[in-house]
Design a protein around this motif. Structure first.
Motif, short mmCIF file in Angstrom:
data_model
loop_
_atom_site.label_atom_id
_atom_site.label_comp_id
_atom_site.label_asym_id
_atom_site.label_seq_id
_atom_site.Cartn_x
_atom_site.Cartn_y
_atom_site.Cartn_z
N GLN A 447 -6.20 -23.71 46.77
CA GLN A 447 -7.60 -23.80 46.35
C GLN A 447 -8.46 -24.29 47.50
O GLN A 447 -8.01 -25.05 48.36
CB GLN A 447 -7.72 -24.72 45.14
CG GLN A 447 -6.89 -24.24 43.94
CD GLN A 447 -7.05 -25.12 42.73
OE1 GLN A 447 -8.14 -25.60 42.43
NE2 GLN A 447 -5.95 -25.33 42.01
N GLY A 448 -9.70 -23.86 47.51
CA GLY A 448 -10.59 -24.14 48.63
C GLY A 448 -11.07 -25.58 48.68
O GLY A 448 -10.96 -26.35 47.73
N GLY A 449 -11.62 -25.94 49.85
CA GLY A 449 -12.27 -27.23 50.00
C GLY A 449 -11.37 -28.36 50.43
O GLY A 449 -11.86 -29.47 50.66
N ALA A 486 -3.29 -20.61 55.97
CA ALA A 486 -4.51 -20.95 56.71
C ALA A 486 -4.88 -22.42 56.52
O ALA A 486 -5.29 -23.10 57.48
CB ALA A 486 -5.66 -20.05 56.25
N THR A 487 -4.72 -22.93 55.31
CA THR A 487 -5.04 -24.34 55.04
C THR A 487 -4.11 -25.25 55.83
O THR A 487 -4.54 -26.26 56.42
CB THR A 487 -4.93 -24.63 53.54
OG1 THR A 487 -5.85 -23.81 52.83
CG2 THR A 487 -5.23 -26.09 53.25
N ILE A 488 -2.81 -24.92 55.85
CA ILE A 488 -1.85 -25.72 56.62
C ILE A 488 -2.24 -25.75 58.10
O ILE A 488 -2.22 -26.79 58.75
CB ILE A 488 -0.43 -25.16 56.42
CG1 ILE A 488 0.04 -25.38 54.99
CG2 ILE A 488 0.54 -25.80 57.41
CD1 ILE A 488 1.38 -24.74 54.68
N GLN A 489 -2.62 -24.59 58.63
CA GLN A 489 -2.98 -24.50 60.04
C GLN A 489 -4.25 -25.31 60.33
O GLN A 489 -4.32 -26.03 61.33
CB GLN A 489 -3.19 -23.03 60.41
CG GLN A 489 -3.38 -22.79 61.90
CD GLN A 489 -2.15 -23.13 62.70
OE1 GLN A 489 -1.05 -22.75 62.35
NE2 GLN A 489 -2.32 -23.89 63.78
N GLU A 490 -5.25 -25.21 59.45
CA GLU A 490 -6.52 -25.91 59.69
C GLU A 490 -6.34 -27.42 59.63
O GLU A 490 -6.94 -28.17 60.41
CB GLU A 490 -7.56 -25.45 58.67
CG GLU A 490 -8.01 -24.00 58.88
CD GLU A 490 -8.94 -23.53 57.76
OE1 GLU A 490 -9.45 -24.37 57.03
OE2 GLU A 490 -9.11 -22.30 57.62
#
Length: 1020
Positions: A447-449, A486-490
């Motif tokens: 989920q975003g954010g 992508a979340t893990i990378q960011e």
């Protein structure tokens, strides 16, 4: 697109282009041995059959062929092998991975290499074209039947409307048929549930507010049930005031209770009729059919229903109805199971779910912290944050008791964020050298954010991101979505450290440790338990996993340590940190702030007696690095680590045994002089690797290179991949892998020879110039299109000859350029484009182009679809002829028939067909009604107009079967009509409404006369 004459396989610079050309062809292609083994398959064939390439390579051609077609296929292949038959084409059936059949036009040709014969198989999916042919035949049959017995049309239309006219739901008979199908399905797994839903006090509404109010209540409740169901097509109207809902399949019987509760709540909400408020509620009965015995002999559900094996739809509906009556007798507005044990289980689950929601709102969830200690010296390294539930009565719930409920109720993200926020707050209160770990689920990451929220919390707390460690389980790595990756990378780029939890228990690929920014591994507690009981497999696995982690430069933590001996053993096996009851149980942060864990006292001294690992025996290694060597020397790829100091020559820090075998050097030689490796490189590739290395070292970017190594015999091909790791002293360590790709390269050369024999037209063009060169076309391109490199050396030559009309040429190339631009921004695959071309001998053909971008070149495949398009045109002409025939027949039917088409965007529907009787009943002109479909409402009686329009609007929005009655005024005369129609979705997203219009004036007048006579009799 582009093409060229074939210069022979040797003219292509990049051997991998040939494999890609085949793989990105628009039709299914495969290279198969005489025994039916797949040597090569392309993506189109994988998509067509619903299987990935690895799965197909494990199957034989006969495994995907329909059994009824297998004998003929084997016979034809045998004739080719014997030389008595040339290449053949057939229509055959193939079996998709999900079991449905695919009709394909298959072409098989033989590529002989001495005594060996390889088959080039080309398959075009003709399922849709065949379906259209069958549909056309069916339409012809229907028209013949219609002509033979036009009087039966009305009755057949009535039979087609298997829906309840009031609610638009399926009828009772229709749902019983679906229930029987679900119960008798041989592959049925899980449980099948049936809900009988009764509207409470419907009779009171009928008596107090008329039956029309009751009908409105029924329709409103039906609509709310449909909106709350994930599969509204499984809902139906029962008898009187009841509805039926089929739930199939469910994992557990308790799920049926959760759905019943959701539906009970969904129907609530005031309904107004004539200014009177109605508060609807329902009583729901739940009956469960267990899994099919032969499919689930060990099911945990079946024993609870010993009398329900082989249950029928009528029996299941009976049990659901009895359970519904039980719910009504218990006070209405509730659900009840036909089995009391399931009722108790479902109720407990729902109660716990609601209590957990309340716990989140009331702050009953607490964050506790468990110490992480270094195993070498016993120093405190940090804490892991864990959740506990403090009940209002002071009782403490462990996570295992409520986290599974939280996940099924969608509360996992809220709990994750609660603990994560408190973890960051705890970091602000702890010494700067300590870290805190927090667990995150894949649902939370998807989920975003999250990245923004974590960054905000870290900034507010003034905490270094490197101190926050986020844990994700190894099992969660199995199905990572791109958004999660992508979340893990960011978060890693933000500075947060990632740790794989429960490592060693899942089946995740080690490639995740390479591709994801993982900083540490956490050994599952089952290994500590195995060491405790002297399990040698646990010892060896813990040793191997510790070596793997050390070889990759990862931090390590061992869980579940309960004794000092276990801590010492895991330390000797290469694990850096540990946690468990031996070091301290989880407790609130305030406890550890007032009583921090004492350092150094948890590890045994050198003189401590007793074996280190129970009955297990293990020789201590000379150093921790020896464990890494023990593991890495047995992997099938070569591993190396090369240090580049700020000044001075490079230094090899580590090479594996397999790496030395590939380069054919001794360890002492190459460790002393790394430049010896250059002598093993093929001179043709040596300079390219040096240039590439210098460029990537300067840019500090990962490197990937393919080249040849010189050996004592023939050369071998290798793939080298390496990534830099910045060190505190300014140096960089390049960690890399060397893989032997000789077999793959040989396969590419083989494909290069086969590409010229491929049965689909293939061309390659460059992309670097304004007028790109066409560098290759295969034999099929020349045969089917009539062009070679002498006629189309450049793209402009192809454009001029294939598209002689300038206007068409501009349209085609504009569409192609747009697709090319999109491909460059995505995965490099150009969407298929259809165009009409002129061949070298002047013929016009329909062609389908597809392409893939590979560096500075584009590989294009061209499929001739002229026959397919001709068939479609013939089908369209046949349909038009059938429509004319049907129009003539409908003139003899005593009811009005019509067809309307609603566009995909849900806009105004238009008439595509109106019978003469329909126009006569409505008093319409054909041309006017076709131009303006709203004219069909102009004939509606003023007193019925608003309600009739509203009913039609609601029906079109819901796309449900329609039934209604109203008065119309035609030629000054008032007539009663009834209208019925059913929707049908088309592949393009539009909806077709087919209906009948019947003049029921005579019936209405007869009913009115009967009512008058009854009144006179009552008066008398």
């Amino acid at each position: 697109m582009a093409s060229s004459q074939q210069p022979g396989p040797g003219a292509l610079r990049d051997q991998g282009l040939f494999e890609q050309a085949m793989r990105h062809a628009a039709i299914g292609m495969a290279l198969v041995t005489a025994e039916g083994v797949f040597l090569e398959v392309n993506a189109a064939l994988c998509r067509m059959l619903g299987r990935d390439e690895a799965t197909l390579r494990q199957l034989l051609l006969r495994d995907i062929t329909h059994p009824d077609d297998l004998a003929e296929s084997l016979h034809l292949v045998g004739e080719i092998l014997s030389g008595s038959r040339e290449p053949f084409q057939r229509e055959k059936r193939y079996v998709h991975a999900d079991g449905h059949l695919i009709w394909g036009q298959v072409s098989v040709s033989c590529l002989r290499r001495g005594a060996e014969c390889l088959f080039i198989v080309q398959i075009v999916d003709i399922s849709e074209a065949r379906r259209q042919r069958l549909a056309l035949a069916e339409q012809e049959q229907q028209v013949r039947l219609l002509a033979e017995n036009a009087a039966d049309v009305v009755s057949r239309l009535d039979q087609a409307l298997h829906t309840d006219p009031l609610t638009g739901l399926a009828s009772r008979a229709a749902i019983l048929s679906r229930i029987n199908a679900a119960l008798t399905r041989r592959d049925r797994q899980g449980v099948t549930a049936l809900l009988s839903i009764g509207i409470d006090r419907l009779s009171a509404v009928n008596h107090a507010l008329t039956h029309q109010a009751g009908d409105q209540l029924l329709a409103s409740v039906a609509e709310r049930l449909v909106q709350a169901l994930e599969q509204p097509e499984l809902a139906a109207r029962g008898t009187g005031d009841t509805f039926i809902v089929l739930l199939d399949p469910l994992e557990t019987a308790e799920q049926a209770g959760a759905i019943a509760e959701r539906l009970r709540l969904a129907v609530k909400g005031t309904i107004t009729y004539g200014g009177q408020a109605i508060e609807p509620s329902v009583s729901i009965g739940v009956a469960i059919a267990p899994p099919a015995p032969e499919e689930s002999p060990t099911s945990q559900v079946a024993p609870a229903f010993p009398a329900m094996e082989g249950v029928t739809a009528d029996e299941l509906l009976r049990d659901a109805t009895l359970a519904m009556r039980k719910a009504t007798s218990q006070g209405r507005d509730r659900f009840a199971f036909s089995d009391p044990h399931l009722a108790v289980s479902a109720r407990k689950r729902l109660v716990l779910q609601e209590e957990l929601r309340g716990a989140l709102e009331n702050g009953e969830l607490e964050s506790w912290f468990m110490p992480l200690v270094t195993l070498s010296g016993g120093q405190l390294h940090g804490y892991e944050a864990l959740v506990r539930w403090r009940r209002p009565d002071g009782a403490l719930e462990q996570p295992d008791a409520f986290l599974p409920i939280a996940r099924s109720a969608g509360l996992a993200r809220e709990i994750d964020l609660l603990v994560l926020g408190r973890s960051i707050a705890a970091l602000a209160q702890l010494p700067a050298g300590l870290c805190v770990s927090a667990n995150l689920s894949a649902d939370t990451l998807s989920q975003g954010g999250l990245v923004e929220q974590v960054g905000k919390w870290l900034s507010q707390a003034g905490v270094s991101p490197q101190r926050l460690h986020l844990e994700i389980t190894e099992t969660a790595l199995l199905n990572l979505e791109p958004r999660v990756t992508a979340t893990i990378q960011e978060l890693s780029e933000l500075g947060v450290r990632w740790v794989v939890d429960d490592f060693g228990t899942g089946f995740s690929s080690i490639s995740h440790l390479r591709d994801l920014p993982i900083h540490g591994l956490k050994l599952d507690r089952s290994f500590s338990e195995g060491l405790r009981h002297g399990d040698q497999k646990s010892v060896r696995l813990a040793q191997a996993l510790g070596g793997l982690a050390e070889g990759l430069g990862l931090e390590t933590v061992a869980e579940g340590i309960e004794a000092a001996e276990e801590a010492a053993s895991l330390r000797d096996l290469g694990w850096r940190c540990g946690q468990g009851y031996h070091f301290g149980r989880a407790a609130p942060l305030s406890h550890w702030q007032s009583s921090p864990p004492p350092e150094g006292r948890y590890l045994p001294g050198a003189a401590r007696p007793g074996p280190a690992i129970g009955a297990a025996t293990l020789q201590a290694p000379a150093s921790r690095s020896s464990w890494a060597l023990a593991v890495t020397d047995n992997v099938p790829v070569g591993l190396f680590a090369l240090r580049l100091p700020p000044a001075g020559p490079p230094e090899l820090q580590f090479v594996s045994r397999r790496w030395l075998e590939m380069v054919q050097l001794e360890r002492e030689q190459v460790m002393g002089d790394p430049t010896l490796l250059l002598s093993r490189l093929d001179p043709r590739d040596r300079r390219g690797l040096i240039r590439l290395w210098r460029r990537h070292a300067h840019l500090d970017q990962p490197l990937s290179w393919e080249g040849r190594l010189q050996g004592d015999g023939e050369n071998s091909w290798v793939l080298v991949e390496a990534s830099p790791l910045q060190q505190a002293d300014g140096s960089r360590i390049w960690q890399g892998v060397m893989s032997d790709i000789t077999a793959r390269k040989r396969q590419e050369l083989h494909l290069r020879r086969l590409l010229d024999e491929a049965p689909i037209a293939i061309a390659i063009q460059e992309l670097r110039e304004d007028d790109p060169r066409i560098t290759f076309v295969n034999q099929q391109f020349v045969r089917s299109l009539g062009y070679d490199l002498t006629t189309i050396p450049h793209l402009s030559d192809w454009a001029r000859l294939a598209y002689p009309d300038p206007g068409q040429r501009e349209r085609v190339f504009q569409a192609w350029d747009n697709s090319l631009a999109r491909a460059r921004q995505s995965d490099g695959v150009i969407e298929p484009l259809e165009a009409r071309i002129t061949t070298g001998d002047g013929r016009e053909r329909d062609a389908l182009f597809s392409a893939v971008l590979l560096g500075d070149e584009m590989v294009i495949s061209v499929l001739d679809i002229t026959s397919l398009r001709q068939t479609e045109r013939e089908l369209a002409a046949a349909r038009a002829s059938l429509a004319d025939s049907a129009l003539a027949i409908t003139a003899a039917i005593p009811v009005g028939t019509y067809t309307m088409v609603q566009p995909p965007d849900g806009g105004l529907a238009s008439f595509s067909f109106m019978s003469d009787r329909f126009l006569q009943i409505c008093g319409l002109e054909r041309e006017a009604a076709a131009a303006d479909p709203l004219q069909a409402f102009a004939c509606v009686h003023p007193d019925d107009y608003d309600a009739w329009v509203q009913l039609n609007v609601e029906t079109f929005e819901r796309k449900k079967p329609f039934y209604g009655e109203c008065r119309v005024v035609a030629e000054g005369e008032v007539r009663w009509i009834s209208a019925e129609s059913v929707p049908r979705d088309l592949p393009d997203g539009s909806t077709v409404w087919e209906g009948v219009l019947i003049d029921i004036t005579a019936q209405k007048e007869a009913l009115l006369q009967l009512e008058k006579e009854r009144t006179l009799l009552n008066t008398a």
